[in-house]
Scaffold this active site. Structure first.
Site, PDB file in Angstrom:
ATOM      1  N   HIS A   1      46.195  50.546  40.563  1.00 19.13           N
ATOM      2  CA  HIS A   1      47.183  51.535  40.150  1.00 19.13           C
ATOM      3  C   HIS A   1      48.388  51.622  41.096  1.00 19.13           C
ATOM      4  O   HIS A   1      49.204  52.530  40.973  1.00 19.13           O
ATOM      5  CB  HIS A   1      46.518  52.901  40.013  1.00 19.13           C
ATOM      6  CG  HIS A   1      45.558  52.955  38.868  1.00 19.13           C
ATOM      7  ND1 HIS A   1      44.224  52.685  39.017  1.00 19.13           N
ATOM      8  CD2 HIS A   1      45.745  53.204  37.549  1.00 19.13           C
ATOM      9  CE1 HIS A   1      43.626  52.782  37.839  1.00 19.13           C
ATOM     10  NE2 HIS A   1      44.533  53.103  36.932  1.00 19.13           N
TER      11      HIS A   1
ATOM     12  N   HIS B   1      43.813  45.992  34.007  1.00 14.42           N
ATOM     13  CA  HIS B   1      42.381  46.173  34.192  1.00 14.42           C
ATOM     14  C   HIS B   1      41.768  46.919  33.019  1.00 14.42           C
ATOM     15  O   HIS B   1      42.465  47.591  32.256  1.00 14.42           O
ATOM     16  CB  HIS B   1      42.091  46.908  35.504  1.00 14.42           C
ATOM     17  CG  HIS B   1      42.707  48.270  35.568  1.00 14.42           C
ATOM     18  ND1 HIS B   1      44.043  48.482  35.841  1.00 14.42           N
ATOM     19  CD2 HIS B   1      42.161  49.492  35.381  1.00 14.42           C
ATOM     20  CE1 HIS B   1      44.297  49.781  35.817  1.00 14.42           C
ATOM     21  NE2 HIS B   1      43.168  50.412  35.538  1.00 14.42           N
TER      22      HIS B   1
ATOM     23  N   CYS C   1      38.373  59.809  30.115  1.00  8.92           N
ATOM     24  CA  CYS C   1      38.870  58.469  30.417  1.00  8.92           C
ATOM     25  C   CYS C   1      38.133  57.933  31.630  1.00  8.92           C
ATOM     26  O   CYS C   1      37.606  58.699  32.431  1.00  8.92           O
ATOM     27  CB  CYS C   1      40.359  58.486  30.771  1.00  8.92           C
ATOM     28  SG  CYS C   1      41.432  59.098  29.496  1.00  8.92           S
TER      29      CYS C   1
ATOM     30  N   HIS D   1      37.031  53.985  33.999  1.00  9.01           N
ATOM     31  CA  HIS D   1      37.033  52.539  34.216  1.00  9.01           C
ATOM     32  C   HIS D   1      35.593  52.069  34.313  1.00  9.01           C
ATOM     33  O   HIS D   1      34.869  52.531  35.199  1.00  9.01           O
ATOM     34  CB  HIS D   1      37.742  52.185  35.525  1.00  9.01           C
ATOM     35  CG  HIS D   1      39.136  52.680  35.606  1.00  9.01           C
ATOM     36  ND1 HIS D   1      39.469  53.833  36.288  1.00  9.01           N
ATOM     37  CD2 HIS D   1      40.280  52.192  35.094  1.00  9.01           C
ATOM     38  CE1 HIS D   1      40.772  54.028  36.183  1.00  9.01           C
ATOM     39  NE2 HIS D   1      41.287  53.049  35.464  1.00  9.01           N
TER      40      HIS D   1
ATOM     41  N   GLU E   1      32.120  64.179  34.079  1.00 12.09           N
ATOM     42  CA  GLU E   1      33.358  64.975  34.030  1.00 12.09           C
ATOM     43  C   GLU E   1      33.185  66.290  33.302  1.00 12.09           C
ATOM     44  O   GLU E   1      33.720  67.307  33.721  1.00 12.09           O
ATOM     45  CB  GLU E   1      34.482  64.183  33.333  1.00 12.09           C
ATOM     46  CG  GLU E   1      35.136  63.156  34.181  1.00 12.09           C
ATOM     47  CD  GLU E   1      36.409  62.590  33.560  1.00 12.09           C
ATOM     48  OE1 GLU E   1      36.968  63.201  32.619  1.00 12.09           O
ATOM     49  OE2 GLU E   1      36.839  61.534  34.031  1.00 12.09           O
TER      50      GLU E   1
ATOM     51  N   GLU F   1      49.697  53.118  35.544  1.00 13.49           N
ATOM     52  CA  GLU F   1      48.564  52.753  34.692  1.00 13.49           C
ATOM     53  C   GLU F   1      48.956  51.444  34.008  1.00 13.49           C
ATOM     54  O   GLU F   1      50.024  51.361  33.398  1.00 13.49           O
ATOM     55  CB  GLU F   1      48.331  53.816  33.601  1.00 13.49           C
ATOM     56  CG  GLU F   1      47.915  55.158  34.120  1.00 13.49           C
ATOM     57  CD  GLU F   1      46.418  55.266  34.403  1.00 13.49           C
ATOM     58  OE1 GLU F   1      45.697  54.268  34.215  1.00 13.49           O
ATOM     59  OE2 GLU F   1      45.992  56.345  34.817  1.00 13.49           O
TER      60      GLU F   1
ATOM     61  N   GLU G   1      46.640  49.136  31.758  1.00 14.98           N
ATOM     62  CA  GLU G   1      45.255  49.084  31.332  1.00 14.98           C
ATOM     63  C   GLU G   1      45.054  48.399  29.985  1.00 14.98           C
ATOM     64  O   GLU G   1      45.901  48.467  29.098  1.00 14.98           O
ATOM     65  CB  GLU G   1      44.680  50.508  31.280  1.00 14.98           C
ATOM     66  CG  GLU G   1      44.683  51.152  32.648  1.00 14.98           C
ATOM     67  CD  GLU G   1      44.016  52.497  32.720  1.00 14.98           C
ATOM     68  OE1 GLU G   1      43.534  52.837  33.805  1.00 14.98           O
ATOM     69  OE2 GLU G   1      43.977  53.221  31.705  1.00 14.98           O
TER      70      GLU G   1
END
Length: 177
Positions: A28, A35, A70, A72, A90, A118, A120
């Site tokens: 980032h 990614h 959201c 990864h 979360e 970002e 992505e």
């Protein structure tokens, strides 16, 4: 507590194929490294979607409204399984049944407030949930709300800066009406 910025993300090429790994922080940092990521959107039986407002301490797009969750996936990990784990971490919720992938898209967006970016390859996952959110992690989420898709689209058009830059594409893939 784990420093999420030091966790590894899976780097991908322009087709979404894995090509390596680096830390979240490195991925980032301007100009960004493409990614793998995921965006979850949960709907209830009346068709409303569950939004979260990102915590003010988030390193990218803090305090903006976004899709339910959201994250990864770790390099080589199952995207849907990682998404279910993030929902639990979360928001303290679990989808009613399996998450379904609605598609994926690639985007790049710089956050002027933090100087981060970002970049992505985002897998959009949809699921069902009919409960409340009372156990959200305050380091991740400042508040949650249920909203109709029509009201959300109206609000996003009136004040796009209040929403994460990827939310419009998430809605495009996840919502039929």
């Amino acid at each position: 507590m784990t420093d999420r910025e030091q966790l590894l993300v899976e780097l991908v090429d322009e087709r979404g194929a894995a090509v390596g790994a680096c830390s979240v922080a490195e991925a980032h940092t301007e100009p960004g490294r493409l990614h793998r990521a995921f965006s979850v959107l949960l709907r209830d039986d009346s068709g409303r979607v569950l939004l979260q407002r990102r915590a003010a301490t988030k390193t990218r797009f803090a305090s903006r409204w976004s899709n339910t969750c959201c994250g990864h996936p770790a390099p080589g990990a199952d995207v849907a399984a990682e998404a279910v784990a993030r929902l639990s971490a979360e928001l303290g919720v679990a989808p009613e049944g399996a998450l379904t992938e609605a598609g994926s898209f690639s985007y790049r967006s710089g956050d002027q407030a933090s100087g981060r970016v970002e970049f992505e390859w985002d897998h959009v996952l949809i699921g069902r949930y009919n409960g409340d959110v009372s156990a959200a992690d305050p380091d991740e989420v400042s508040e949650c709300r249920w909203v109709s898709v029509a009201d959300l689209r109206t609000a996003m058009a009136a004040n796009p800066y209040a929403y994460s830059p990827w939310l419009a594409d998430v809605l495009r893939l996840a919502v039929v009406n």
